[in-house]
Design a protein around this motif. Sequence first.
Motif, PDB file in Angstrom:
ATOM      1  N   UNK A   1       1.065  -1.367  -0.029  1.00  0.00           N
ATOM      2  CA  UNK A   1      -0.223   0.651   0.180  1.00  0.00           C
ATOM      3  C   UNK A   1       1.040   1.358  -0.044  1.00  0.00           C
ATOM      4  N   UNK A   2       0.441   2.353  -1.291  1.00  0.00           N
ATOM      5  CA  UNK A   2       2.030   3.238  -1.237  1.00  0.00           C
ATOM      6  C   UNK A   2       1.529   4.469  -1.964  1.00  0.00           C
ATOM      7  N   UNK A   3      -0.307   3.785  -2.283  1.00  0.00           N
ATOM      8  CA  UNK A   3      -0.436   5.615  -2.734  1.00  0.00           C
ATOM      9  C   UNK A   3      -0.920   6.393  -1.978  1.00  0.00           C
ATOM     10  N   UNK A   4      -0.745   6.326  -0.644  1.00  0.00           N
ATOM     11  CA  UNK A   4      -0.107   8.136   0.383  1.00  0.00           C
ATOM     12  C   UNK A   4       0.823   8.752   0.529  1.00  0.00           C
ATOM     13  N   UNK A   5       1.754   7.300  -0.700  1.00  0.00           N
ATOM     14  CA  UNK A   5       3.093   8.521  -0.406  1.00  0.00           C
ATOM     15  C   UNK A   5       3.449   9.262  -1.745  1.00  0.00           C
ATOM     16  N   UNK A   6       4.288  10.364  -2.213  1.00  0.00           N
ATOM     17  CA  UNK A   6       3.839  11.568  -3.820  1.00  0.00           C
ATOM     18  C   UNK A   6       4.565  10.834  -4.280  1.00  0.00           C
ATOM     19  N   UNK A   7       5.666  10.245  -3.634  1.00  0.00           N
ATOM     20  CA  UNK A   7       6.994   9.591  -4.615  1.00  0.00           C
ATOM     21  C   UNK A   7       7.531   7.969  -4.721  1.00  0.00           C
ATOM     22  N   UNK A   8       5.629   7.480  -4.518  1.00  0.00           N
ATOM     23  CA  UNK A   8       6.473   5.972  -5.445  1.00  0.00           C
ATOM     24  C   UNK A   8       5.087   6.021  -6.135  1.00  0.00           C
ATOM     25  N   UNK A   9       5.353   4.654  -6.643  1.00  0.00           N
ATOM     26  CA  UNK A   9       4.286   3.951  -7.690  1.00  0.00           C
ATOM     27  C   UNK A   9       4.766   2.615  -7.623  1.00  0.00           C
ATOM     28  N   UNK A  10       3.490   1.712  -7.155  1.00  0.00           N
ATOM     29  CA  UNK A  10       3.301   0.475  -8.069  1.00  0.00           C
ATOM     30  C   UNK A  10       2.634  -0.293  -8.904  1.00  0.00           C
ATOM     31  N   UNK A  11       3.297  -1.095  -8.838  1.00  0.00           N
ATOM     32  CA  UNK A  11       2.301  -2.039 -10.736  1.00  0.00           C
ATOM     33  C   UNK A  11       2.889  -3.388 -10.939  1.00  0.00           C
ATOM     34  N   UNK A  12       2.002  -3.464 -11.151  1.00  0.00           N
ATOM     35  CA  UNK A  12       2.694  -5.394 -12.187  1.00  0.00           C
ATOM     36  C   UNK A  12       2.584  -5.346 -12.967  1.00  0.00           C
ATOM     37  N   UNK A  13       3.552  -5.768 -13.544  1.00  0.00           N
ATOM     38  CA  UNK A  13       3.995  -6.018 -15.106  1.00  0.00           C
ATOM     39  C   UNK A  13       4.037  -7.694 -15.267  1.00  0.00           C
ATOM     40  N   UNK A  14       4.108  -8.084 -16.068  1.00  0.00           N
ATOM     41  CA  UNK A  14       3.876  -9.952 -16.970  1.00  0.00           C
ATOM     42  C   UNK A  14       5.694  -9.550 -17.947  1.00  0.00           C
ATOM     43  N   UNK A  15       6.733 -10.813 -17.631  1.00  0.00           N
ATOM     44  CA  UNK A  15       7.348 -10.466 -18.055  1.00  0.00           C
ATOM     45  C   UNK A  15       6.830 -12.588 -18.727  1.00  0.00           C
ATOM     46  N   UNK A  16       7.659 -12.667 -19.882  1.00  0.00           N
ATOM     47  CA  UNK A  16       7.115 -14.488 -20.548  1.00  0.00           C
ATOM     48  C   UNK A  16       6.414 -15.184 -20.163  1.00  0.00           C
ATOM     49  N   UNK A  17       6.787 -15.929 -18.363  1.00  0.00           N
ATOM     50  CA  UNK A  17       6.305 -16.700 -17.891  1.00  0.00           C
ATOM     51  C   UNK A  17       6.015 -16.646 -16.675  1.00  0.00           C
ATOM     52  N   UNK A  18       5.740 -15.066 -15.750  1.00  0.00           N
ATOM     53  CA  UNK A  18       4.878 -14.940 -15.008  1.00  0.00           C
ATOM     54  C   UNK A  18       5.368 -13.496 -14.756  1.00  0.00           C
ATOM     55  N   UNK A  19       4.221 -13.258 -13.530  1.00  0.00           N
ATOM     56  CA  UNK A  19       3.674 -11.999 -13.164  1.00  0.00           C
ATOM     57  C   UNK A  19       5.094 -11.389 -12.151  1.00  0.00           C
ATOM     58  N   UNK A  20       4.769  -9.986 -12.282  1.00  0.00           N
ATOM     59  CA  UNK A  20       6.455  -9.197 -11.215  1.00  0.00           C
ATOM     60  C   UNK A  20       5.498  -7.604 -10.932  1.00  0.00           C
ATOM     61  N   UNK A  21       6.273  -7.713  -9.004  1.00  0.00           N
ATOM     62  CA  UNK A  21       6.176  -6.465  -8.749  1.00  0.00           C
ATOM     63  C   UNK A  21       6.949  -5.658  -9.286  1.00  0.00           C
ATOM     64  N   UNK A  22       6.467  -4.025  -9.289  1.00  0.00           N
ATOM     65  CA  UNK A  22       7.860  -3.259 -10.252  1.00  0.00           C
ATOM     66  C   UNK A  22       7.536  -1.728  -8.419  1.00  0.00           C
ATOM     67  N   UNK A  23       8.809  -1.857  -8.161  1.00  0.00           N
ATOM     68  CA  UNK A  23       8.330  -0.331  -7.107  1.00  0.00           C
ATOM     69  C   UNK A  23       9.653   0.814  -8.030  1.00  0.00           C
ATOM     70  N   UNK A  24       8.676   2.045  -7.914  1.00  0.00           N
ATOM     71  CA  UNK A  24       9.098   3.263  -8.487  1.00  0.00           C
ATOM     72  C   UNK A  24       9.570   3.889  -7.709  1.00  0.00           C
ATOM     73  N   UNK A  25      10.872   4.699  -7.352  1.00  0.00           N
ATOM     74  CA  UNK A  25      10.969   5.653  -6.329  1.00  0.00           C
ATOM     75  C   UNK A  25      11.386   6.446  -6.852  1.00  0.00           C
TER      76      UNK A  25
END
Length: 326
Positions: free
Chosen positions: A59-83
């Motif tokens: 849960x990072x929606x309340x943090x202005x400098x943080x974004x989070x998303x899920x994305x797919x690579x060929x065989x699995x799903x990944x987390x991405x946290x960007x600061x």
Amino acid sequence: MAISEDHPTHLDPRTVEEYFRLGVKTAFDLHTDPLVRMEIDPGHESIELTTPAAGSDPEVTSFERLTFNRFRRPTEEWFRLTIDARDMHYEAYVLVESVVDQLRAGASFRHAVSEALVSLKELLSSRSRLTEEKTLGLIGELLVLRHVIASSSERTAIESWLGPHAEEHDFGFPDFDAEVKTTKSEQRVHVIGSETQLEPSPGTPLHLISIQVTRAGTGAQGVTLPSLITDVRGMLDNARRTFDAALEGLGWRDADADLYQVRYQLRSTPRAYLVDDDFPAITSARLDAVIPNRSNVSSVSYRVNVTELEHSSIGAPLDDFCEVPE
């Protein structure tokens, strides 16, 4: 580039800054089980942390400098946290390092991010840095102070430096006062913080000293605020305690030096502008003349652009610090 799992590497502030100065993305494998990768992106001034998706989202929606998303690579799903690491490169790295430490201990990604944010909040609450405006202002004053020490004497420099004493003007020399203003903008646009800041003292000419700086990257001429403080300290013999006390009064702490990693260099030669009757200054006397119920105006702050104004000559000890008019 991979960091050994058996010998994890902690990056110090200088090293983190070097990676941002490279100008190209750099990726590190920080952990193998689960795989955790950090990518430093100088172009966007960000740090990205990716790992295979497992468990619930953080849960990072309340943090202005943080974004989070899920994305797919060929065989699995990944987390991405960007600061968003603008002006806080090392703090962003510390957050990443804390998340990885939690993952190494077996925490879920959601819990690791949560705990890391708590830790970072505690870290930042105990350490604070000057705002960029105050940092640039102090850099400008120290550039003038360094010049006066070199061209005159440390006694003259320290005694003339009025900024730390909350006086209206930054420097008071025998023949004139000087208000030092520093800007990163391409034009000489400066913030004036009160109606008395550009009000000359009776019988004493006042000059606005306009200093333009720009980020230096790895330029040899660049200085950070800590390196400039070190330079000035090294020039002092008898006034170091006075200098250190002045810095402390302005909010500087040596222990926080690693928070000031941005390097600056002069964009142009400083210029002096005589604050006379034709200078566009908002002063108490001028306000009294045109503002009804003047006493009800409690504070004044404004920007002045001196780019197109004629700069003036100035006497010692700043005659060879400022650009000489043609």
